[in-house]
Design a protein around this motif. Structure first.
Motif, PDB file in Angstrom:
ATOM      1  N   ILE A  92      -6.432  -6.938  -2.219  1.00  0.00           N
ATOM      2  CA  ILE A  92      -7.518  -6.076  -1.931  1.00  0.00           C
ATOM      3  C   ILE A  92      -7.151  -4.718  -2.292  1.00  0.00           C
ATOM      4  N   PRO A  93      -8.137  -3.833  -2.548  1.00  0.00           N
ATOM      5  CA  PRO A  93      -7.771  -2.360  -2.963  1.00  0.00           C
ATOM      6  C   PRO A  93      -7.192  -1.827  -1.886  1.00  0.00           C
ATOM      7  N   PHE A  94      -6.230  -0.951  -2.286  1.00  0.00           N
ATOM      8  CA  PHE A  94      -5.431  -0.177  -1.357  1.00  0.00           C
ATOM      9  C   PHE A  94      -6.202   0.681  -0.383  1.00  0.00           C
ATOM     10  N   ASP A  95      -7.170   1.099  -1.073  1.00  0.00           N
ATOM     11  CA  ASP A  95      -8.166   2.136   0.189  1.00  0.00           C
ATOM     12  C   ASP A  95      -8.670   1.176   1.051  1.00  0.00           C
ATOM     13  N   ALA A  96      -9.143  -0.018   0.735  1.00  0.00           N
ATOM     14  CA  ALA A  96      -9.950  -0.819   1.809  1.00  0.00           C
ATOM     15  C   ALA A  96      -8.737  -1.288   2.742  1.00  0.00           C
ATOM     16  N   ALA A  97      -7.374  -1.540   2.314  1.00  0.00           N
ATOM     17  CA  ALA A  97      -6.318  -2.245   3.200  1.00  0.00           C
ATOM     18  C   ALA A  97      -6.098  -0.989   4.076  1.00  0.00           C
ATOM     19  N   LEU A  98      -5.993   0.251   3.651  1.00  0.00           N
ATOM     20  CA  LEU A  98      -5.297   1.161   4.436  1.00  0.00           C
ATOM     21  C   LEU A  98      -5.598   1.475   5.966  1.00  0.00           C
ATOM     22  N   PRO A  99      -6.959   1.486   6.305  1.00  0.00           N
ATOM     23  CA  PRO A  99      -7.333   1.330   7.531  1.00  0.00           C
ATOM     24  C   PRO A  99      -6.752   0.375   8.495  1.00  0.00           C
ATOM     25  N   LYS A 100      -6.294  -0.822   7.920  1.00  0.00           N
ATOM     26  CA  LYS A 100      -5.881  -1.843   8.352  1.00  0.00           C
ATOM     27  C   LYS A 100      -4.072  -2.134   8.646  1.00  0.00           C
ATOM     28  N   LEU A 101      -3.624  -0.923   7.986  1.00  0.00           N
ATOM     29  CA  LEU A 101      -2.234  -1.008   7.990  1.00  0.00           C
ATOM     30  C   LEU A 101      -1.630  -0.074   9.084  1.00  0.00           C
ATOM     31  N   ASP A 102      -0.513  -0.564   9.835  1.00  0.00           N
ATOM     32  CA  ASP A 102      -0.045   0.291  10.754  1.00  0.00           C
ATOM     33  C   ASP A 102       0.955   1.405   9.900  1.00  0.00           C
ATOM     34  N   ARG A 103       1.544   2.162  10.788  1.00  0.00           N
ATOM     35  CA  ARG A 103       2.553   3.165  10.297  1.00  0.00           C
ATOM     36  C   ARG A 103       3.495   2.682   9.426  1.00  0.00           C
ATOM     37  N   ASP A 104       4.130   1.714   9.835  1.00  0.00           N
ATOM     38  CA  ASP A 104       5.466   0.922   9.253  1.00  0.00           C
ATOM     39  C   ASP A 104       5.037   0.240   7.866  1.00  0.00           C
ATOM     40  N   GLN A 105       3.523  -0.269   7.881  1.00  0.00           N
ATOM     41  CA  GLN A 105       2.930  -1.141   6.680  1.00  0.00           C
ATOM     42  C   GLN A 105       2.800  -0.068   5.497  1.00  0.00           C
ATOM     43  N   ARG A 106       2.326   1.239   6.102  1.00  0.00           N
ATOM     44  CA  ARG A 106       1.899   2.158   4.923  1.00  0.00           C
ATOM     45  C   ARG A 106       3.085   2.649   4.356  1.00  0.00           C
ATOM     46  N   VAL A 107       4.215   3.029   5.190  1.00  0.00           N
ATOM     47  CA  VAL A 107       5.293   3.408   4.502  1.00  0.00           C
ATOM     48  C   VAL A 107       5.861   2.228   3.667  1.00  0.00           C
ATOM     49  N   GLN A 108       5.859   1.212   3.948  1.00  0.00           N
ATOM     50  CA  GLN A 108       6.362   0.012   3.501  1.00  0.00           C
ATOM     51  C   GLN A 108       5.498   0.090   1.827  1.00  0.00           C
ATOM     52  N   ILE A 109       4.370  -0.010   1.744  1.00  0.00           N
ATOM     53  CA  ILE A 109       3.491  -0.058   0.618  1.00  0.00           C
ATOM     54  C   ILE A 109       3.822   1.023  -0.297  1.00  0.00           C
ATOM     55  N   ALA A 110       3.977   2.430   0.342  1.00  0.00           N
ATOM     56  CA  ALA A 110       3.944   3.396  -0.306  1.00  0.00           C
ATOM     57  C   ALA A 110       5.303   3.469  -1.326  1.00  0.00           C
ATOM     58  N   ASP A 111       6.491   3.009  -0.595  1.00  0.00           N
ATOM     59  CA  ASP A 111       7.519   2.731  -1.578  1.00  0.00           C
ATOM     60  C   ASP A 111       7.302   1.901  -2.557  1.00  0.00           C
ATOM     61  N   ARG A 112       6.344   0.751  -2.449  1.00  0.00           N
ATOM     62  CA  ARG A 112       6.298  -0.125  -3.410  1.00  0.00           C
ATOM     63  C   ARG A 112       5.495   0.504  -4.322  1.00  0.00           C
ATOM     64  N   ILE A 113       4.647   1.558  -3.891  1.00  0.00           N
ATOM     65  CA  ILE A 113       3.520   1.794  -5.207  1.00  0.00           C
ATOM     66  C   ILE A 113       4.329   2.829  -5.856  1.00  0.00           C
ATOM     67  N   GLY A 114       5.144   3.676  -5.316  1.00  0.00           N
ATOM     68  CA  GLY A 114       6.377   4.527  -5.790  1.00  0.00           C
ATOM     69  C   GLY A 114       7.272   3.762  -6.862  1.00  0.00           C
ATOM     70  N   ARG A 115       7.750   2.624  -6.673  1.00  0.00           N
ATOM     71  CA  ARG A 115       8.313   1.845  -7.494  1.00  0.00           C
ATOM     72  C   ARG A 115       7.436   1.392  -8.743  1.00  0.00           C
ATOM     73  N   ALA A 116       6.313   0.843  -8.632  1.00  0.00           N
ATOM     74  CA  ALA A 116       5.254   0.280  -9.477  1.00  0.00           C
ATOM     75  C   ALA A 116       5.073   1.780 -10.456  1.00  0.00           C
ATOM     76  N   LEU A 117       4.829   2.739  -9.899  1.00  0.00           N
ATOM     77  CA  LEU A 117       4.278   3.807 -10.591  1.00  0.00           C
ATOM     78  C   LEU A 117       5.711   4.464 -11.701  1.00  0.00           C
ATOM     79  N   ALA A 118       6.796   4.417 -11.177  1.00  0.00           N
ATOM     80  CA  ALA A 118       8.129   4.569 -12.034  1.00  0.00           C
ATOM     81  C   ALA A 118       8.121   3.592 -13.187  1.00  0.00           C
TER      82      ALA A 118
END
Length: 332
Positions: A112-138
């Motif tokens: 699902i698009p990240f902007d649609a998933a974002l409201p459903k994620l808790d703090r830890d999940q948002r931090v987790q996916i931020a790390d994965r997005i950073g790795r993909a962008l690198a």
């Protein structure tokens, strides 16, 4: 920011028989049991297809822009697919017999698009996916080139372009003074943003040591995420590569960090950590550089003939905010 933007062009309509004919090179005599439009895109038409003799589903993508951009997207996805999660292209054609547009058949990506998933994620999940997005962008930025420029049909970089201070000022003049953007922005704000670029535009050059692959539209709606069997979240695919070029990292970060993501400190820390852990290089003031680099993108969207009133108002608000906030910073 994009959640209220209207489509630039109406979705195209196809009957089942036509779609079955289009996907025949992939699934011979494939009988469609169900198909439905995929929401979220602003220009192209995307249809999810369920077939009687196939487990899983397919995506039919009709490109409503220039067919050359469609071919570029396919070539880029195939180039990066071993390093970056992207959709798998099964078939591509430069035109279709009904509307004439280029089209492709892709494997459906469960996500699902990240902007649609974002409201459903808790703090830890948002931090987790931020790390994965950073790795993909690198990983994306790990593809490097001899100079900044736009790709030709063979993904070779053409004539060099200037993305530094002088280039930013020149592009603002092209889009806002010579182009239609200035009338939309208004004379006062047009003058303010050009003066700001003349004063602070040199900052972007601190993150331009080498040209790299830039997605060009790295916004949350183009990042598909999914929950793994272990309950963690990861990047399922990065989609919509039509605007990719050889540029600087600040372009992708600038678009991605538009509100609300650019205001979440914990998210930014995790994004940076993932990017650095995957080999990405960042200056200390990378967020400021990214925001200023984003002026290139805002100038482009203000000049584009199909830009809607809502998008224009968002661009004006973002530019005013950038000038107000960054003008209070110590000189760079």
């Amino acid at each position: 920011m994009r959640d209220h933007w209207p489509r630039a062009r109406p979705m195209l309509e196809f009957d089942v028989a036509t779609v079955e004919a289009l996907i025949a090179p992939v699934v011979l005599q494939g009988r469609i049991t169900h198909m439905e439009p995929v929401a979220g895109g602003l220009t192209n038409t995307n249809l999810r297809l369920w077939l009687a003799d196939r487990r899983g589903t397919l995506l039919l993508r009709i490109y409503q822009r220039n067919g050359d951009l469609a071919h570029k997207e396919m070539a880029l996805c195939r180039m990066v697919e071993k390093q970056v999660p992207v959709p798998s292209f099964l078939h591509f054609a430069p035109e279709n017999p009904v509307t004439g547009h280029a089209f492709a058949v892709l494997e459906w990506v469960e996500g699902i698009p990240f902007d649609a998933a974002l409201p459903k994620l808790d703090r830890d999940q948002r931090v987790q996916i931020a790390d994965r997005i950073g790795r993909a962008l690198a990983a994306i930025h790990g593809f490097t080139y001899a100079n900044f420029g736009f790709f030709d049909a063979a993904l070779k970089v053409g004539a060099p372009i200037d993305l530094g201070r002088a280039g930013l000022i020149a592009y603002l003049h092209e889009c806002l003074v010579e182009g239609r953007g200035g009338a939309r922005l208004g004379p006062e704000l047009t003058g303010d943003v050009i003066a700001f670029a003349a004063r602070e535009g040199h900052c972007v050059e601190a993150w331009q040591q080498r040209a790299c692959l830039v997605h060009g539209d790295f916004n949350p709606s183009n990042i598909l995420v999914s929950e793994t069997a272990a309950g963690t979240w990861d990047v399922a695919a990065i989609i919509d590569w039509e605007f990719a070029f050889a540029g600087a990292p600040g372009f992708d970060f600038g678009i991605f960090l538009r509100p609300p993501l650019g205001e979440a400190s914990e998210f930014l820390v995790a994004l940076e950590a993932g990017y650095r852990a995957a080999g990405g290089e960042m200056p200390a003031d990378w967020q400021r550089i990214a925001r200023i680099t984003d002026l290139f993108s805002y100038a482009d969207v203000l000049h584009h003939p199909e830009t809607s009133c809502g998008v224009i108002e968002d661009a004006k608000s973002a530019i005013r905010r950038l000038i107000a906030e960054e003008s209070t910073q110590p000189p760079g």
